[in-house]
Design an enzyme around this catalytic site. Sequence first.
Site, PDB file in Angstrom:
ATOM      1  N   VAL A   7       0.845  -1.189   0.000  1.00 16.77           N
ATOM      2  CA  VAL A   7       0.000   0.000   0.000  1.00 16.77           C
ATOM      3  C   VAL A   7       0.883   1.243   0.000  1.00 16.77           C
ATOM      4  O   VAL A   7       1.844   1.330   0.763  1.00 16.77           O
ATOM      5  CB  VAL A   7      -0.919   0.018   1.251  1.00 16.77           C
ATOM      6  CG1 VAL A   7      -1.850   1.213   1.217  1.00 16.77           C
ATOM      7  CG2 VAL A   7      -1.701  -1.284   1.370  1.00 16.77           C
ATOM      8  N   CYS A   8       0.543   2.185  -0.871  1.00 13.27           N
ATOM      9  CA  CYS A   8       1.274   3.460  -0.895  1.00 13.27           C
ATOM     10  C   CYS A   8       0.268   4.583  -1.117  1.00 13.27           C
ATOM     11  O   CYS A   8      -0.939   4.350  -1.147  1.00 13.27           O
ATOM     12  CB  CYS A   8       2.380   3.459  -1.932  1.00 13.27           C
ATOM     13  SG  CYS A   8       1.844   3.485  -3.630  1.00 13.27           S
ATOM     14  N   ALA A   9       0.776   5.764  -1.289  1.00 13.55           N
ATOM     15  CA  ALA A   9      -0.094   6.936  -1.421  1.00 13.55           C
ATOM     16  C   ALA A   9      -1.056   6.816  -2.601  1.00 13.55           C
ATOM     17  O   ALA A   9      -2.246   7.087  -2.479  1.00 13.55           O
ATOM     18  CB  ALA A   9       0.731   8.205  -1.525  1.00 13.55           C
TER      19      ALA A   9
END
Length: 97
Positions: A7-9
């Site tokens: 998960v990232c921005a």
Amino acid sequence: MKKILLVCAAGMSTSLLVNKMKDEASQQGINVEIKAVAKEKLAENIEGAHVVLLGPQIGYLEDDFKEAYSDLQIPIRVINSIDYGMMNGKKILAEAL
């Protein structure tokens, strides 16, 4: 089969890392599903995950995610920023497994 969720921005910066992890898994003969999603899409993708790895840029959300998904008992960890920056798929895969 293990399911690893990164998960990232925006779900974009982890895409290269996902590919490196998949390549490493393939070389080692490990059957694993690895997917990258934006933080806003975590809720609709977390089901069935064995581990959730957060990009260092959203590491500040670790406690919030752990609290929100505590009932699922899925480990949620922040990827080491040096390993992330070097796109060390081998090391990150090993830690995820």
